[in-house]
Write a protein that holds these residues in place. Sequence first.
Motif, short mmCIF file in Angstrom:
data_model
loop_
_atom_site.label_atom_id
_atom_site.label_comp_id
_atom_site.label_asym_id
_atom_site.label_seq_id
_atom_site.Cartn_x
_atom_site.Cartn_y
_atom_site.Cartn_z
N LYS A 1 42.05 43.52 55.25
CA LYS A 1 42.76 43.19 56.49
C LYS A 1 41.75 43.18 57.63
O LYS A 1 40.75 43.90 57.60
CB LYS A 1 43.85 44.22 56.78
CG LYS A 1 45.02 44.16 55.83
CD LYS A 1 46.06 45.18 56.23
CE LYS A 1 47.25 45.14 55.29
NZ LYS A 1 48.27 46.11 55.69
N GLN A 2 42.05 42.37 58.63
CA GLN A 2 41.29 42.44 59.87
C GLN A 2 41.79 43.65 60.65
O GLN A 2 42.94 44.01 60.53
CB GLN A 2 41.48 41.17 60.70
CG GLN A 2 40.77 39.98 60.14
CD GLN A 2 39.25 40.04 60.34
OE1 GLN A 2 38.65 41.11 60.42
NE2 GLN A 2 38.63 38.90 60.39
N PRO A 3 41.00 44.36 61.38
CA PRO A 3 39.63 44.07 61.80
C PRO A 3 38.57 44.58 60.84
O PRO A 3 37.37 44.43 61.08
CB PRO A 3 39.52 44.81 63.12
CG PRO A 3 40.34 46.04 62.91
CD PRO A 3 41.51 45.57 62.06
N ALA B 1 38.93 37.76 54.55
CA ALA B 1 39.84 38.30 55.57
C ALA B 1 41.24 37.83 55.21
O ALA B 1 41.54 36.64 55.25
CB ALA B 1 39.45 37.81 56.96
N SER C 1 46.85 41.32 59.24
CA SER C 1 45.95 42.14 60.04
C SER C 1 46.59 43.49 60.31
O SER C 1 47.81 43.62 60.32
CB SER C 1 45.65 41.46 61.38
OG SER C 1 44.96 40.25 61.17
N CYS D 1 43.46 47.20 65.28
CA CYS D 1 42.90 46.31 66.31
C CYS D 1 43.06 46.93 67.69
O CYS D 1 42.12 46.93 68.50
CB CYS D 1 43.56 44.94 66.27
SG CYS D 1 43.11 43.95 64.83
N ILE E 1 42.97 40.66 68.42
CA ILE E 1 43.48 40.16 67.14
C ILE E 1 43.49 38.63 67.08
O ILE E 1 43.31 38.04 66.02
CB ILE E 1 44.89 40.73 66.85
CG1 ILE E 1 45.24 40.56 65.37
CG2 ILE E 1 45.94 40.13 67.75
CD1 ILE E 1 46.44 41.36 64.94
N LEU F 1 40.17 37.01 65.69
CA LEU F 1 39.73 37.34 64.34
C LEU F 1 40.16 36.26 63.36
O LEU F 1 41.30 35.80 63.39
CB LEU F 1 40.32 38.69 63.92
CG LEU F 1 39.92 39.89 64.78
CD1 LEU F 1 40.70 41.12 64.35
CD2 LEU F 1 38.43 40.14 64.70
N ILE G 1 41.44 34.83 59.92
CA ILE G 1 42.26 35.34 58.82
C ILE G 1 42.39 34.25 57.76
O ILE G 1 42.23 33.06 58.04
CB ILE G 1 43.66 35.79 59.30
CG1 ILE G 1 44.42 34.66 59.97
CG2 ILE G 1 43.55 37.00 60.21
CD1 ILE G 1 45.88 34.98 60.25
#
Length: 124
Positions: A7-9, A38, A42, A47, A54, A57, A59
């Motif tokens: 997942k981001q971040p 990614a 998220s 984040c 967000i 980023l 994805i």
Amino acid sequence: MKCLSLKQPYADLLVFGEKTIELRKWNTKFRGEFLIHASKNSDISACERLKMDIDKLTIGAIIGSVFLYDFKEYNNNQEEFNKDKQKHFSMVTKYFEGYKYGFLIKNARKFNKINLLSRRIKVL
């Protein structure tokens, strides 16, 4: 080549070399380079906590690669887990959720052109 979806971040933190420990509930004998994907999901609270936008980023794409050179076991060692917080960026609750293996990462590399066809890669 192997690929790990995050997942981001956390994916960005890894490929930019800021995150040098990736926490997992499982260990691996694998050592070497692998791709970072990614995921489309998220971690919004992460984040916000890390003050990352967000909307900036990427994805749903492979965004870079890293090299796994060793692992660290946090089994019954919350003090060591907390000491490494600036390397894995996780909350202490992850320790209690069973994330006791830390994959030690180096040679992080963010790709200049993102692979938007990553949905074709099958995750086994």
